[in-house]
Design a protein around this motif. Sequence first.
Motif, PDB file in Angstrom:
ATOM      1  N   SER A 143      74.448  57.012  66.330  1.00 30.51           N
ATOM      2  CA  SER A 143      75.454  57.635  66.967  1.00 30.51           C
ATOM      3  C   SER A 143      76.904  56.501  66.779  1.00 30.51           C
ATOM      4  O   SER A 143      76.778  55.551  66.304  1.00 30.51           O
ATOM      5  N   GLY A 144      77.783  57.379  67.065  1.00 32.73           N
ATOM      6  CA  GLY A 144      79.424  56.376  67.085  1.00 32.73           C
ATOM      7  C   GLY A 144      79.229  55.417  67.861  1.00 32.73           C
ATOM      8  O   GLY A 144      79.654  54.263  67.458  1.00 32.73           O
ATOM      9  N   ASN A 145      78.685  55.616  69.017  1.00 29.73           N
ATOM     10  CA  ASN A 145      78.694  54.303  70.088  1.00 29.73           C
ATOM     11  C   ASN A 145      77.801  53.268  69.477  1.00 29.73           C
ATOM     12  O   ASN A 145      77.955  51.929  69.653  1.00 29.73           O
ATOM     13  N   GLY A 177      85.237  54.608  58.747  1.00 31.41           N
ATOM     14  CA  GLY A 177      84.843  55.540  60.031  1.00 31.41           C
ATOM     15  C   GLY A 177      84.821  54.719  61.064  1.00 31.41           C
ATOM     16  O   GLY A 177      85.357  53.933  61.552  1.00 31.41           O
ATOM     17  N   ILE A 178      83.815  55.088  62.068  1.00 34.84           N
ATOM     18  CA  ILE A 178      83.670  54.510  63.436  1.00 34.84           C
ATOM     19  C   ILE A 178      83.207  53.156  63.171  1.00 34.84           C
ATOM     20  O   ILE A 178      83.581  52.023  63.679  1.00 34.84           O
ATOM     21  N   GLY A 179      82.124  52.931  62.318  1.00 37.21           N
ATOM     22  CA  GLY A 179      81.609  51.448  62.089  1.00 37.21           C
ATOM     23  C   GLY A 179      82.675  50.594  61.569  1.00 37.21           C
ATOM     24  O   GLY A 179      82.919  49.428  61.975  1.00 37.21           O
ATOM     25  N   TYR A 225      91.141  59.806  59.766  1.00 41.71           N
ATOM     26  CA  TYR A 225      89.881  60.041  60.142  1.00 41.71           C
ATOM     27  C   TYR A 225      89.507  61.005  61.272  1.00 41.71           C
ATOM     28  O   TYR A 225      90.254  61.149  62.085  1.00 41.71           O
ATOM     29  N   SER A 273      80.005  50.609  55.543  1.00 39.60           N
ATOM     30  CA  SER A 273      79.618  51.510  56.796  1.00 39.60           C
ATOM     31  C   SER A 273      80.094  52.984  56.431  1.00 39.60           C
ATOM     32  O   SER A 273      80.985  53.447  56.828  1.00 39.60           O
ATOM     33  N   GLU A 327      88.913  53.083  52.181  1.00 41.06           N
ATOM     34  CA  GLU A 327      88.459  54.486  52.851  1.00 41.06           C
ATOM     35  C   GLU A 327      89.315  55.480  51.909  1.00 41.06           C
ATOM     36  O   GLU A 327      90.545  55.446  52.014  1.00 41.06           O
ATOM     37  N   ASP A 353      75.407  54.583  60.542  1.00 40.84           N
ATOM     38  CA  ASP A 353      74.534  55.628  60.524  1.00 40.84           C
ATOM     39  C   ASP A 353      73.466  55.098  59.089  1.00 40.84           C
ATOM     40  O   ASP A 353      72.337  55.608  59.300  1.00 40.84           O
ATOM     41  N   ARG A 367      72.002  61.697  61.988  1.00 40.33           N
ATOM     42  CA  ARG A 367      73.090  61.651  62.788  1.00 40.33           C
ATOM     43  C   ARG A 367      73.256  62.121  64.074  1.00 40.33           C
ATOM     44  O   ARG A 367      72.757  63.325  63.987  1.00 40.33           O
ATOM     45  N   VAL A 381      85.180  53.242  46.930  1.00 41.46           N
ATOM     46  CA  VAL A 381      84.554  52.221  46.189  1.00 41.46           C
ATOM     47  C   VAL A 381      83.311  52.782  45.262  1.00 41.46           C
ATOM     48  O   VAL A 381      82.798  53.745  45.477  1.00 41.46           O
TER      49      VAL A 381
HETATM   50  C1  LIG Z   1      78.516  67.256  65.710  1.00 32.06           C
HETATM   51  C2  LIG Z   1      78.515  65.796  66.100  1.00 32.06           C
HETATM   52  C3  LIG Z   1      78.538  65.227  67.308  1.00 32.06           C
HETATM   53  C4  LIG Z   1      78.448  63.823  67.270  1.00 32.06           C
HETATM   54  N1  LIG Z   1      78.652  63.439  68.657  1.00 32.06           N
HETATM   55  C5  LIG Z   1      78.785  62.098  68.793  1.00 32.06           C
HETATM   56  C6  LIG Z   1      79.115  61.584  70.149  1.00 32.06           C
HETATM   57  O1  LIG Z   1      79.312  62.435  71.179  1.00 32.06           O
HETATM   58  N2  LIG Z   1      78.865  60.321  70.408  1.00 32.06           N
HETATM   59  C7  LIG Z   1      78.410  59.706  69.604  1.00 32.06           C
HETATM   60  O2  LIG Z   1      78.492  58.278  69.734  1.00 32.06           O
HETATM   61  N3  LIG Z   1      78.489  59.755  68.299  1.00 32.06           N
HETATM   62  C8  LIG Z   1      78.462  61.355  67.998  1.00 32.06           C
HETATM   63  N4  LIG Z   1      78.199  61.763  66.653  1.00 32.06           N
HETATM   64  C9  LIG Z   1      77.736  60.523  65.618  1.00 32.06           C
HETATM   65  C10 LIG Z   1      78.883  59.767  64.906  1.00 32.06           C
HETATM   66  O3  LIG Z   1      79.903  60.519  64.520  1.00 32.06           O
HETATM   67  C11 LIG Z   1      78.508  58.876  63.704  1.00 32.06           C
HETATM   68  O4  LIG Z   1      77.176  58.449  64.253  1.00 32.06           O
HETATM   69  C12 LIG Z   1      79.290  57.932  63.173  1.00 32.06           C
HETATM   70  O5  LIG Z   1      80.456  58.596  62.824  1.00 32.06           O
HETATM   71  C13 LIG Z   1      78.590  56.905  62.559  1.00 32.06           C
HETATM   72  O6  LIG Z   1      79.542  55.983  62.022  1.00 32.06           O
HETATM   73  P1  LIG Z   1      79.595  55.316  60.551  1.00 32.06           P
HETATM   74  O7  LIG Z   1      80.742  54.368  60.414  1.00 32.06           O
HETATM   75  O8  LIG Z   1      78.103  55.077  60.235  1.00 32.06           O
HETATM   76  O9  LIG Z   1      80.139  56.580  59.626  1.00 32.06           O
HETATM   77  P2  LIG Z   1      81.263  57.606  59.481  1.00 32.06           P
HETATM   78  O10 LIG Z   1      81.910  57.603  60.877  1.00 32.06           O
HETATM   79  O11 LIG Z   1      80.757  58.935  58.930  1.00 32.06           O
HETATM   80  O12 LIG Z   1      82.048  56.742  58.718  1.00 32.06           O
HETATM   81  C14 LIG Z   1      81.874  56.674  57.220  1.00 32.06           C
HETATM   82  C15 LIG Z   1      83.242  56.394  56.396  1.00 32.06           C
HETATM   83  O13 LIG Z   1      82.947  55.957  55.273  1.00 32.06           O
HETATM   84  C16 LIG Z   1      83.894  56.470  54.329  1.00 32.06           C
HETATM   85  N5  LIG Z   1      83.154  56.316  52.928  1.00 32.06           N
HETATM   86  C17 LIG Z   1      82.048  57.090  52.168  1.00 32.06           C
HETATM   87  N6  LIG Z   1      81.812  56.462  51.124  1.00 32.06           N
HETATM   88  C18 LIG Z   1      82.736  55.703  50.789  1.00 32.06           C
HETATM   89  C19 LIG Z   1      83.052  54.914  49.630  1.00 32.06           C
HETATM   90  N7  LIG Z   1      82.429  55.057  48.293  1.00 32.06           N
HETATM   91  N8  LIG Z   1      84.125  54.236  49.527  1.00 32.06           N
HETATM   92  C20 LIG Z   1      84.917  53.988  50.761  1.00 32.06           C
HETATM   93  N9  LIG Z   1      84.774  54.741  51.723  1.00 32.06           N
HETATM   94  C21 LIG Z   1      83.567  55.465  52.029  1.00 32.06           C
HETATM   95  C22 LIG Z   1      83.865  57.850  54.632  1.00 32.06           C
HETATM   96  O14 LIG Z   1      85.146  58.384  54.113  1.00 32.06           O
HETATM   97  C23 LIG Z   1      84.023  57.799  55.926  1.00 32.06           C
HETATM   98  O15 LIG Z   1      85.176  57.622  56.652  1.00 32.06           O
HETATM   99  C24 LIG Z   1      78.304  63.006  66.343  1.00 32.06           C
HETATM  100  C25 LIG Z   1      77.911  63.295  64.897  1.00 32.06           C
HETATM  101  C26 LIG Z   1      78.010  64.709  64.982  1.00 32.06           C
HETATM  102  C27 LIG Z   1      77.753  65.469  63.468  1.00 32.06           C
END
Ligand SMILES: Cc1cc2nc3c(=O)[nH]c(=O)nc-3n(C[C@H](O)[C@H](O)[C@H](O)COP(=O)(O)OP(=O)(O)OC[C@H]3O[C@@H](n4cnc5c(N)ncnc54)[C@H](O)[C@@H]3O)c2cc1C
Length: 439
Positions: free
Chosen positions: A344-346, A48-50, A76, A141, A71, A334, A199, A115
Amino acid sequence: MPNNSTILSRRELLKSAGLGALALSGIFGASHRAYAKNAQHVVVIGGGIGGATFAKYMRFADADVKITVIEPNKEYITCLRTNDVMVDLHTLDELTFSYDTLRNNYGIQFLFDSVSDVDFDKKQVRTKQGEKLSYDKLVVSPGIDFRFEDYEGLSAEIANTQLPHAYKAGPQTLLLRDQVQSMPQGGVFVMSPPAGEFRCPPGPYERASMFAEWMQRHNPTGKILILDPKNTHSKYGPFRKGWERLYGFGTDNSMIDWLALDEGGKVTQVDPKRKLVKTENGTEIKYDACNVIPNQRAGKIAQHLGLTDASEWCPVNRNTFESEIHQHVYVLGDSTIADAMPKSGNAANTQAKVAAKAIAAELKGETPGNAIFSNVCFSLVGSRYGISISAIYEVRDGLIKPKGQSAGVSPIVDSPAQAALEAVYQKNWHRTFVKDVFG
Ligand SMILES: Cc1cc2nc3c(=O)[nH]c(=O)nc-3n(C[C@H](O)[C@H](O)[C@H](O)COP(=O)(O)OP(=O)(O)OC[C@H]3O[C@@H](n4cnc5c(N)ncnc54)[C@H](O)[C@@H]3O)c2cc1C
């Protein structure tokens, strides 16, 4: 097939197993890179983003390290801008990104699998399909998981089929869009944002705003009722000002009504058969469409691996994002406890860059420096009305805190140009942001 203890380079794999690229591509998103035999291996759980940002910036920080992202999905879909998809301003396709550039231009390997476990003593990751990968450093992440148990009558199954939270991008985004768009004229759309850490803190309020704008055109007698388990929320002032200007908020004809915790806004029960929700004080409220966004906690795999504490989020060293529970394991995005930084994604993106630098330093036997982070979250109150919140963060007294006077939200001014410009900035920011992550 890959060796059980380490992932070999694509070339080594082809040579040792005599397999064609076609046969391999089902298992690995192969990169075109050959690694030195003694190359150190960084394994990333979650693309994902992280995870994706981390992998790219790990490559920038160290040209030789072997990087493998595990992943389950080959593409994505960003949650970012899914609130636009619900009102037909974007399609999910436009928010879908492949890993091709990360693979082809940055030599990052992808294993499309989940995983299932980690042996921290052996420093080995196991996947659902039975692969075993050794790591020198492990980055986790995995995003969020939902506390469905906080609501009587709600489950993952019901969210998938009847009451979409739409807080992970995909089929639920479209289900919620269809449910709201097919409400009868004068219908009621009930929204229940989460309590606690969750989130995208402004996300539910942006969603309400975008649906309000859509309803003004297509269902002008409809209502949006936000039942909130909180007494305030992110960008409270700027959202209210926008709602007043655009949707008559605070008047008898308001398109949006908001009931705070103290006014009985906490939803405790759902009944999709009778199309009603029940609040803590026993009031039953009928709906035509409903969006309960459940309370949240760290992604399932982070919980399973014991990376969470009593808060159900992952404690980390704020300068490196190394887990406070397991050495050589880093948690991003997150799932982490990041104090003043929102989920946040940022934030995930800037944390990933800090962790990549820290890990590169550690792999070279150096001590990582002090971290600096940044975050900006844009929200739309209408398609031409943007607001934002931003800050630079530093680590002080072991916690992430805004640096100096850097934190701020959009000023509430009477100039319509301010909000219109922020809506434009939001679009530009999104375009460059996804390039930073996946491009
Ligand atoms: C409606 C909405 C609007 C948003 N708008 C914004 C915005 O405008 N700006 C902003 O900065 N943020 C925004 N966000 C927040 C942003 O989407 C998240 O904060 C961000 O995606 C977090 O990144 P992450 O890497 O923690 O998780 P994610 O991006 O969710 O990535 C997690 C990844 O881990 C994978 N995964 C999970 N379990 C496993 C496993 N067991 N094995 C392998 N892979 C696994 C998943 O498939 C996924 O691809 C928004 C969120 C929502 C819901």
